[in-house]
Design a protein around this motif. Structure first.
Motif, PDB file in Angstrom:
ATOM      1  N   THR A 116      22.643  17.393  -3.911  1.00 27.53           N
ATOM      2  CA  THR A 116      23.145  17.970  -5.037  1.00 27.53           C
ATOM      3  C   THR A 116      24.428  17.251  -5.694  1.00 27.53           C
ATOM      4  N   ASP A 175      27.359  17.046  -9.415  1.00 25.25           N
ATOM      5  CA  ASP A 175      27.586  17.540 -10.596  1.00 25.25           C
ATOM      6  C   ASP A 175      27.584  16.646 -11.668  1.00 25.25           C
ATOM      7  N   ALA A 176      27.770  17.028 -12.943  1.00 27.34           N
ATOM      8  CA  ALA A 176      27.157  16.308 -14.123  1.00 27.34           C
ATOM      9  C   ALA A 176      27.278  14.882 -14.229  1.00 27.34           C
ATOM     10  N   THR A 189      24.894  12.654 -12.514  1.00 29.00           N
ATOM     11  CA  THR A 189      23.400  12.829 -13.116  1.00 29.00           C
ATOM     12  C   THR A 189      23.059  11.487 -13.775  1.00 29.00           C
ATOM     13  N   SER A 239      23.301  18.652 -11.977  1.00 30.27           N
ATOM     14  CA  SER A 239      23.645  19.541 -13.199  1.00 30.27           C
ATOM     15  C   SER A 239      23.619  18.683 -14.343  1.00 30.27           C
ATOM     16  N   LYS A 263      24.817  18.209 -18.286  1.00 30.63           N
ATOM     17  CA  LYS A 263      26.012  18.422 -19.219  1.00 30.63           C
ATOM     18  C   LYS A 263      25.841  17.434 -20.364  1.00 30.63           C
ATOM     19  N   ASN A 321      21.618  25.668  -5.626  1.00 29.77           N
ATOM     20  CA  ASN A 321      22.578  25.628  -6.635  1.00 29.77           C
ATOM     21  C   ASN A 321      24.076  26.248  -5.967  1.00 29.77           C
ATOM     22  N   HIS A 342      25.774  24.174  -3.697  1.00 27.90           N
ATOM     23  CA  HIS A 342      26.817  23.160  -4.151  1.00 27.90           C
ATOM     24  C   HIS A 342      27.898  23.728  -4.883  1.00 27.90           C
ATOM     25  N   TRP A 343      27.857  24.860  -5.433  1.00 27.14           N
ATOM     26  CA  TRP A 343      29.027  25.308  -5.947  1.00 27.14           C
ATOM     27  C   TRP A 343      30.130  25.781  -4.995  1.00 27.14           C
ATOM     28  N   GLU A 364      31.824  22.750  -4.276  1.00 31.49           N
ATOM     29  CA  GLU A 364      32.783  22.604  -5.330  1.00 31.49           C
ATOM     30  C   GLU A 364      34.043  23.608  -5.311  1.00 31.49           C
ATOM     31  N   TYR A 378      37.821  22.178  -6.788  1.00 28.91           N
ATOM     32  CA  TYR A 378      38.319  23.333  -7.882  1.00 28.91           C
ATOM     33  C   TYR A 378      39.722  23.752  -7.677  1.00 28.91           C
TER      34      TYR A 378
END
Length: 272
Positions: free
Chosen positions: A44, A46-47, A50, A69, A71, A169, A172-173, A176, A181
Motif C-alpha cells: 500500500t 499514499d498518492a 502512485t 491512493s 489524488k 485500505n 494502510h491508514w 499512516e 499523521y
C-alpha cells in the motif's frame, strides 16, 4: 498538489563513495529491493507513490500487488476514476465501527468497486478501481464529517472482493495515522523549512523519539499525544520525569524504583 521531500540518499552512478539526496519516489524501489519476500503481498502507498514505474516494478519484478491512493498528483487518472464513481449507486460493501471501538467516533465506511476501467485507465496492471466513503459522527459533539477517497489495485475481483479491499485500505491508514499523521499534526512537519543537509532526517528522528517516549508511558495512554505535549510544554519538571532524569521520576509515572541511596526521596528543604 503533492510535492516529494528529500528523505534519503542514493549512490551516484559509477561512484559508490559519493551519494546524492533524493525524494520518497526515488527511494521506494531501493527500499523494497531490501525486502526479500514480496510475492503475492499487498503493497500500500499514499498518492505520492502512485507511480507507473513503482507499479510495474511491484507486479512484474516482485510478483506483488499494489494498493494505491489516487489524488490530484495524477490528474488524468484521478479525473477518470472520479468521473466513473460520480453517479455511484448502492455500495458493494459497508462496514460500521461503534463509538466504543472508534474512540468516541461512530464510523461507517462504504466501498464501491469496478473492473470496467481496467483497459481504459492509463496505468499499468490495474485489476480494480475503487471509491471509499467515510462517514464519521463524533459522539460527544454530534459533529458529522464525510470524506471520499479513490484508489486502484492490481488485484482482480477474483483475488480480492470489496470487503478485502476495504480491509487493506484500513490497514494502510492505521499505519499512516499512527506514524505520519501524528508527526504532521503535532509538528506541522509537512511545512517544515528544515531542508538542508541531514537536518530533515535528524529532526524527524528527534520528533519520533519524543512521540515514542510519550506513547510508552503508562500515564500517557489515557490522553492523546497532542494533549500530553501541551502538558509537557508548560511543565519542565514533567519533561525530566518522562526522560527518567530525576531520582523520583518513577513516582510521577506511576511506578516505583526499589529504595536505595540513589532512589530515596530528597530530604525536606533540599532540591532534587
Amino acid at each position: 498538489m503533492l510535492h516529494p521531500k528529500k528523505v534519503g540518499v542514493l549512490p551516484v552512478d559509477g561512484n559508490r563513495d559519493e551519494v546524492k539526496r533524493t525524494n520518497e519516489i526515488k527511494m521506494a524501489i531501493p527500499l523494497l529491493d531490501n525486502v526479500s519476500e514480496l510475492a503475492n503481498k499487498d503493497i500500500t502507498a499514499d498518492a505520492l507513490l502512485t507511480q507507473r514505474k513503482i507499479a510495474t516494478y511491484l507486479v512484474e519484478e516482485r510478483q506483488a500487488h499494489y494498493h494505491f491512493s489516487v489524488k490530484g498528483n495524477q490528474p488524468t487518472l484521478f479525473s477518470d476514476v472520479a468521473r466513473y464513481f460520480a453517479d455511484r449507486q448502492a455500495p458493494d460493501f459497508v462496514e460500521h465501527t461503534p463509538a466504543k471501538r472508534g474512540h468516541g467516533r461512530m464510523e461507517t465506511r462504504s466501498i464501491w468497486v469496478t473492473s470496467e476501467l481496467n483497459d481504459y485507465l492509463d496505468f499499468p496492471h490495474v485489476g480494480q478501481a475503487f471509491a471509499i466513503e467515510r462517514d464519521v459522527i463524533h459522539q460527544k459533539t454530534g459533529k458529522r464529517s464525510q470524506e471520499l477517497a479513490y484508489g486502484i489495485t492490481s488485484r482482480t475481483k477474483d483475488a480480492a472482493d470489496a470487503a478485502r479491499l476495504l480491509t487493506v485500505n484500513r490497514g494502510h491508514w492505521a499505519i499512516e495515522n499512527c506514524c505520519h499523521y501524528v508527526l504532521d499534526w503535532n509538528y506541522d512537519e509537512d511545512r517544515s523549512r528544515i531542508r538542508t543537509g541531514h537536518g530533515p532526517e535528524n529532526v524527524t528522528r528527534l520528533r519520533r523519539f519524543a512521540i515514542s517516549v510519550i506513547k510508552s508511558r503508562t500515564a500517557a495512554r489515557t490522553a492523546s499525544v497532542a494533549q500530553k505535549m501541551r502538558e509537557l510544554h508548560t511543565n519542565t519538571r514533567l519533561v525530566f520525569d518522562y526522560l527518567r532524569m530525576t531520582a523520583n521520576s518513577s513516582s510521577v509515572l506511576g511506578t516505583r524504583h526499589p529504595r536505595g541511596p540513589a532512589n530515596d526521596p530528597p530530604a525536606p528543604g533540599s532540591r532534587s
